[in-house]
Design a protein around this motif. Structure first.
Motif, short mmCIF file in Angstrom:
data_model
loop_
_atom_site.label_atom_id
_atom_site.label_comp_id
_atom_site.label_asym_id
_atom_site.label_seq_id
_atom_site.Cartn_x
_atom_site.Cartn_y
_atom_site.Cartn_z
N GLN A 16 -109.87 -7.00 37.98
CA GLN A 16 -110.10 -7.68 36.69
C GLN A 16 -109.60 -6.89 35.49
O GLN A 16 -109.51 -7.44 34.40
CB GLN A 16 -111.60 -7.95 36.52
N GLU A 81 -101.56 -13.94 36.04
CA GLU A 81 -102.16 -14.28 37.32
C GLU A 81 -102.36 -15.78 37.48
O GLU A 81 -102.78 -16.48 36.56
CB GLU A 81 -103.50 -13.56 37.49
N THR A 83 -103.91 -16.97 40.63
CA THR A 83 -104.67 -17.08 41.88
C THR A 83 -105.87 -18.01 41.76
O THR A 83 -106.31 -18.59 42.75
CB THR A 83 -105.19 -15.71 42.33
N GLU A 88 -110.40 -12.99 38.76
CA GLU A 88 -109.02 -12.79 38.35
C GLU A 88 -108.93 -11.91 37.10
O GLU A 88 -109.94 -11.64 36.42
CB GLU A 88 -108.34 -14.13 38.08
N MET A 95 -101.42 -8.21 35.71
CA MET A 95 -102.07 -8.51 37.00
C MET A 95 -101.77 -7.40 38.00
O MET A 95 -100.70 -6.80 37.98
CB MET A 95 -101.54 -9.84 37.55
N ASN A 358 -102.85 -12.55 46.86
CA ASN A 358 -104.29 -12.42 47.07
C ASN A 358 -104.54 -11.65 48.36
O ASN A 358 -104.75 -12.25 49.42
CB ASN A 358 -104.97 -13.79 47.11
#
Length: 382
Positions: A16, A81, A83, A88, A95, A358
């Motif tokens: 994060q 990002e 995902t 996230e 990212m 991921n």
């Protein structure tokens, strides 16, 4: 030692707060806080004034015969990002698209184990900033970080890969990753009216011929066994359709599995540039930028030992891999200190640097166990 639930929490927190090269301040602070929660009896934490986001940890060995180094990178990429994960990135446009959050988590787990179980040999853990750009490994080495008790006799590090199943270890003798050189090329000629080409010197034509000739270097100047790549991904020239461009600018990358291959490609590019300059009566200015991104060449003896151990003790979890054309600045450190880099599979359908990468967190626990097992085995050797 950190438990699996703790490792997942650490990984997700790191995911994060991704930060770009040399700006990993939140990451640095968080890593330090985690390490300060370990048993400190045999630990020394060191910060580096010249490289403020770097962090090193020394562990005193019980009966040291050597100092074993373990390196992890801590920076992220300028990627937005995509995902959709509940954890996230909180930093827009940045990212952990290369999985360095996995790298850091594994390193912290290994460090926590040896903080609790004092190793036989001394150990140095290096949390390195600026792997993706800015040559963090080179900067640290040139700043004298690895001197005295902080200099490993041998260095180890991993890189995650979505191409292997979660938890699988991959390695090979020789070169694991290619070296990379960035190249900028500027062409300077003479602009003019599209209707009177005889009065101008068209740099779109000159640059196009340069690109075409460069592509023959790999196919006709290199030994086919010695892999290399030259890619120009950016071409800028001109302002409007009816004006001949007097300038052009190219940006590209050169990659090779041996430093000698990269240097050979560089030299042939210089030859081609000189020929284009003469043929088109223009200036061709080259700028090569390699910095610390040398080929990741694994030390033969240490790597043979690593592979032999993994094949015997973790056979179902280990595979021999092919070399990759991706770059990694651990290559610079391995050019100064012998060591081994290996893959940790994270089994994902999306490639490294993807906005949708991921990594499978199931890779963390078996990866940590294999690394700890190997390091303990290594410390028993003479």
């Amino acid at each position: 030692m950190l438990k699996t639930a703790d490792l997942i929490q650490i990984r997700r927190h790191l995911h994060q707060i991704p930060e770009l090269a040399l700006n990993e301040f939140q990451t640095h602070t968080y890593i330090k806080e985690v390490i300060q929660g370990f048993d400190q009896e045999h630990l020394t934490i060191r910060e580096v004034e010249e490289l403020p986001t770097a962090l090193l940890v020394h562990i005193d060995g019980v009966n040291p015969k050597r100092t074993i180094g373990y390196r992890t990178d801590i920076d992220a990429l300028p990627v937005q990002e995509e995902t959709g994960l509940p954890f996230e990135s909180k930093h827009p446009g940045v990212m952990h698209a290369c999985g360095h959050d996995i790298h850091m988590t594994v390193a912290l787990a290994v460090l926590s184990y040896f903080a609790q179980n004092q190793p036989q040999d001394n150990m140095v853990f290096f949390f390195q900033p600026a792997e993706e750009s800015e040559n963090g490994g080179l900067l640290a080495y040139e700043d004298g970080v690895f001197e005295g008790q902080w200099r490993p006799d041998e260095f180890y590090g991993l890189h995650d890969t979505p191409d292997l199943p979660a938890g699988q270890i991959g390695c090979r003798l020789g070169t694991l990753f290619a070296g990379t050189t960035e190249i900028d090329v500027d062409f300077v000629g003479k602009g003019g009216h599209a209707a009177f080409p005889q009065n101008a010197n068209d740099m779109i034509v000159a640059a196009s011929q340069f690109i075409n000739q460069i592509q023959t270097i790999i196919s006709r100047s290199l030994d086919p066994i010695h892999s290399g790549v030259v890619t120009f991904g950016m071409f800028e020239a001109g302002t409007i359709r009816n004006v001949i461009a007097g300038r052009a600018h190219l940006e590209g990358t050169i990659r090779g599995l041996k430093q000698t291959t990269i240097e050979q490609i560089d030299e042939r590019i210089r030859d081609v540039a000189a020929g284009i300059a003469r043929s088109y009566n223009c200036e061709v200015n080259l700028n090569f930028i390699q910095g610390g991104y040398l080929p990741v060449e694994n030390d033969p003896k240490l790597t043979e030992n690593f592979i032999d151990y993994m094949e015997k003790q973790h056979a179902s979890q280990f595979t021999i891999t092919e070399p990759a054309m991706t770059g990694e600045d651990f290559g610079y450190l391995l050019s100064k200190i012998p060591g081994t880099m290996f893959w940790l599979g994270v089994g994902d359908e999306h490639p490294l640097h993807s906005a949708k990468l991921n990594p499978n967190e199931d890779a963390i626990e078996p990866g940590v166990k294999a690394i700890v097992d190997f390091l303990e085995y290594r410390m028993q050797e003479k």
